[in-house]
Design a protein around this motif. Structure first.
Motif, short mmCIF file in Angstrom:
data_model
loop_
_atom_site.label_atom_id
_atom_site.label_comp_id
_atom_site.label_asym_id
_atom_site.label_seq_id
_atom_site.Cartn_x
_atom_site.Cartn_y
_atom_site.Cartn_z
N LEU A 186 0.76 -1.10 0.11
CA LEU A 186 -0.05 0.40 -0.01
C LEU A 186 0.74 1.56 0.76
O LEU A 186 0.40 2.37 -0.38
N THR A 187 1.85 1.06 -0.15
CA THR A 187 3.39 1.93 0.48
C THR A 187 4.28 2.06 -0.18
O THR A 187 5.07 1.84 1.08
N THR A 188 5.09 1.83 -1.38
CA THR A 188 6.15 1.63 -1.74
C THR A 188 7.18 1.60 -2.03
O THR A 188 8.17 1.89 -2.18
N LEU A 189 6.62 3.65 -2.35
CA LEU A 189 7.34 4.42 -3.56
C LEU A 189 8.95 5.00 -2.40
O LEU A 189 9.86 4.61 -3.42
N THR A 190 8.62 5.42 -1.41
CA THR A 190 9.88 5.98 -0.58
C THR A 190 10.64 4.64 -0.02
O THR A 190 11.76 5.31 -0.19
N THR A 191 9.90 3.51 -0.13
CA THR A 191 11.18 2.59 -0.28
C THR A 191 12.36 2.10 -1.15
O THR A 191 13.64 2.15 -0.89
N LEU A 192 11.92 2.52 -3.02
CA LEU A 192 12.11 1.88 -3.50
C LEU A 192 13.43 3.97 -3.48
O LEU A 192 14.34 3.04 -4.76
N ARG A 193 12.94 4.33 -3.83
CA ARG A 193 13.59 5.93 -3.45
C ARG A 193 15.21 5.63 -2.54
O ARG A 193 16.17 6.05 -2.72
N PHE A 194 14.61 5.26 -1.21
CA PHE A 194 15.61 5.16 -0.40
C PHE A 194 16.48 4.01 -0.73
O PHE A 194 17.74 4.26 -0.84
N ALA A 195 16.39 2.63 -1.22
CA ALA A 195 17.70 2.33 -2.28
C ALA A 195 17.87 2.92 -3.03
O ALA A 195 19.20 2.17 -3.42
N GLU A 196 17.57 3.32 -3.84
CA GLU A 196 18.87 4.35 -4.81
C GLU A 196 19.86 4.64 -4.31
O GLU A 196 20.46 5.51 -4.93
N LEU A 197 18.84 6.09 -3.05
CA LEU A 197 19.35 6.63 -2.61
C LEU A 197 21.23 5.70 -1.53
O LEU A 197 22.27 6.49 -1.22
N ALA A 198 20.60 4.69 -1.31
CA ALA A 198 21.43 3.87 -0.45
C ALA A 198 22.89 3.51 -1.37
O ALA A 198 24.06 3.39 -0.94
N THR A 199 22.28 3.34 -2.87
CA THR A 199 23.15 2.42 -3.74
C THR A 199 24.16 4.01 -4.33
O THR A 199 25.47 3.61 -4.42
N GLU A 200 23.43 5.22 -3.80
CA GLU A 200 24.33 6.84 -4.19
C GLU A 200 25.27 6.80 -2.96
O GLU A 200 26.37 7.46 -3.98
N ALA A 201 24.95 6.43 -2.03
CA ALA A 201 25.90 6.52 -0.88
C ALA A 201 27.07 5.73 -1.27
O ALA A 201 28.31 5.83 -0.05
N GLY A 202 26.96 4.73 -1.64
CA GLY A 202 27.81 4.12 -2.04
C GLY A 202 27.52 2.52 -1.16
O GLY A 202 28.90 1.27 -1.10
N LEU A 203 26.60 2.04 -1.06
CA LEU A 203 26.51 0.31 -0.82
C LEU A 203 26.01 -0.51 -2.15
O LEU A 203 26.61 0.20 -3.54
N PRO A 204 27.61 -1.35 -1.74
CA PRO A 204 27.40 -2.49 -2.98
C PRO A 204 26.63 -2.76 -3.14
O PRO A 204 25.49 -3.13 -2.81
N ASP A 205 26.95 -3.16 -4.86
CA ASP A 205 25.00 -4.02 -5.54
C ASP A 205 24.94 -5.04 -5.05
O ASP A 205 25.74 -6.12 -4.02
N GLY A 206 24.07 -4.93 -4.29
CA GLY A 206 23.46 -6.93 -4.41
C GLY A 206 23.33 -6.68 -3.02
O GLY A 206 22.37 -7.33 -1.91
N VAL A 207 23.87 -5.98 -1.98
CA VAL A 207 23.62 -6.02 -0.11
C VAL A 207 22.36 -5.47 -0.14
O VAL A 207 21.85 -5.98 0.86
N LEU A 208 21.10 -4.63 -0.76
CA LEU A 208 20.38 -4.33 -0.03
C LEU A 208 19.27 -3.83 -1.83
O LEU A 208 19.51 -3.62 -3.08
#
Length: 491
Positions: A186-208
């Motif tokens: 019912l409330t998915t959108l901010t989680t997807l944006r959060f994941a994108e920001l985490a990758t931008e911060a340097g979280l390695p691919d596949g970790v999230l």
């Protein structure tokens, strides 16, 4: 109440560092609770997508790119994520308000700051998770160390999407795990944006990885997956029981559940001269987030000698609420998250009235012309302890008031429920306050003011309100780590 989502709007699954459609191409609709209109079509993941997400998470974990990174390095990446969340606070708050029907002021002033603070706190704790040595004598060294558990499945509730995401991701990532998130449908959108920001911060691919979809499909596939080491779930008791079954049917993965509540709020007679203050606090406890909160103070237990005066004060406090457009800064009560929630709340109130209860304020749907799902804060009195409205979790803006004769009676009523998540005690008498706090069977008991504690204090429930661990505090690391004994014999 027309609302426009801020760009970018992410609607695809997030696997191995990239947005991709569901393997089947299926989607589901995201609906604006304030208008009943469609916001977006979101990828509907199934078991094949969950397999891909878990494989990505496992590969990342085994590679050591995150799991074996020095804790101080993990801290720096998470602090970069904090900075990005702060930069994007307004857009994230706006997206959350539209997607969940929440007042924009709540999102700006509470939900997003809480989200950011949670990630910052666990970032700073990443290099402070110490092991121990044991008193093994001169012939041996006993070491107790904590290791990341591996691949974690995080299944989120829809009422506080970002805040609950941070509660789980903070300690899970800080301790070196890879995570597959099943966001609330019912409330998915901010989680997807959060994941994108985490990758931008340097979280390695596949970790999230994020696998949006329907609970009985995507959530079930994650719960049954044989290569998931732990599941952390916040939501209903019914679904929590399903995750226990999924674990038993698969690999006996660790399961941590934070479930429902029917929080009692005890008001003793020595509050007679400050009833307005108490009523204001307990109205906020009952109606915050439209009552869609597992710790909502939905049962107020009041000494019979002050009952009538307290109810008058509570009604006055309740009627100060402003029900309206979630994007209006003056709004304090937004829309319920879906149409079925509106009908469920109305049914509880209508059935109670038919059984002899009295609605003192509220009790009927409002703003129907908007197409949204608005129900006003509602105070119900003349309620018996055995009524459904007094015993079952409503998850809406409804509070019942029941009298008690003495503190022992109040504690009896407070504990007469299968739940045990939270409670509040209002009393000037330190003996009464501590007696009630120690006697009420709940994971968090606040005194002289509704609270769930903060990021430093563990959060979870007794009885049917929780199982297997706690969110928040250093105690949360226990969900996401294994405890290992290393015994060295000295020759």
């Amino acid at each position: 109440m027309t609302a426009t989502l801020p760009e970018p709007v992410r609607t695809l699954a997030f696997l191995d560092g990239a947005f991709v459609p569901a393997a089947s191409g299926a989607t589901f609709e995201s609906i604006d609770p304030a208008t009943g209109t469609k916001l977006a079509d979101i990828a509907a993941c199934d078991a094949e997508d969950v397999d891909r997400a878990v494989a990505s998470a496992r590969t990342a974990f085994e590679s050591g790119a995150w799991s074996r990174k020095h804790p101080s390095e993990r801290r720096e990446v998470l602090l970069k994520l904090v900075a990005l969340l702060e930069e994007n606070l307004e857009d994230l708050a706006l997206t959350e308000a539209i997607d969940a029907g929440k007042p924009i002021t709540d999102c700006r002033e509470f939900d997003l700051p809480d989200t950011i603070n949670s990630i910052r706190w666990y970032a700073e704790a990443a290099d402070k998770l110490f092991g121990k040595t044991t008193p093994a004598g001169d012939g041996a060294v006993g070491m107790i160390v904590h290791e990341p558990i591996g691949v974690v499945g995080a299944v989120l509730p829809w009422n506080f999407p970002l805040a609950m995401l941070a509660w789980k991701l903070g300690p899970a990532l800080a301790s070196g795990n890879s995570v597959v998130v099943k966001p609330p449908e019912l409330t998915t959108l901010t989680t997807l944006r959060f994941a994108e920001l985490a990758t931008e911060a340097g979280l390695p691919d596949g970790v999230l990885n994020v696998v949006p979809g329907l609970g009985h499909v995507t959530g079930k596939a994650l719960g049954q997956h044989g290569d998931v080491d732990a599941i952390s779930f916040t939501g209903s008791n019914e679904v929590g029981r399903e995750f226990l079954r999924y674990s038993a049917e698969s690999n006996l993965k660790k399961v941590v559940l934070e479930l429902g509540g029917k929080a009692p709020q005890i008001v003793t007679a020595d509050n007679a001269d400050r009833l307005e203050l108490v009523a204001e606090d307990l109205a906020e406890a009952a109606f915050g987030n439209m009552g869609q909160n597992c710790t909502a103070g939905s049962r107020i237990l009041v000494d019979a000698s002050i009952l009538d005066d307290f109810v008058d004060a509570l009604v006055a406090a309740t009627e100060k609420a402003v029900v309206g457009d979630p994007l209006d800064p003056a709004t304090t009560i937004g829309a319920l998250v879906e149409e079925s929630a509106l009908h469920r709340v109305a049914r509880y109130v209508d059935e109670a009235v038919a059984d002899g209860a009295t609605v003192r304020t509220g009790g009927e749907q409002v703003l129907e012309e908007t197409g949204g799902w608005f129900y006003p804060p509602t105070v119900v009195t003349d309620v018996r302890e055995d009524m459904a409205i007094a015993r079952e979790e409503i998850f809406g803006p409804v509070v019942v008031v029941l009298p008690f004769t003495d503190l022992e009676d109040a504690i009896r009523i407070a504990n007469d429920t299968p739940y045990g998540l939270a409670a509040t005690v209002w009393s000037r008498d330190i003996d009464d306050a501590l007696t009630a706090a120690r006697s009420v069977r709940a994971g968090t008991v606040a005194v002289n003011g509704y609270s769930e504690g903060d990021i430093t204090t563990p959060f979870g429930g007794y009885k049917a309100s929780g199982f297997g661990g706690r969110d928040n505090g250093l105690e949360a690391f226990a969900q996401y780590t294994e405890t290992k004994t290393i015994w060295i014999t000295l020759r």
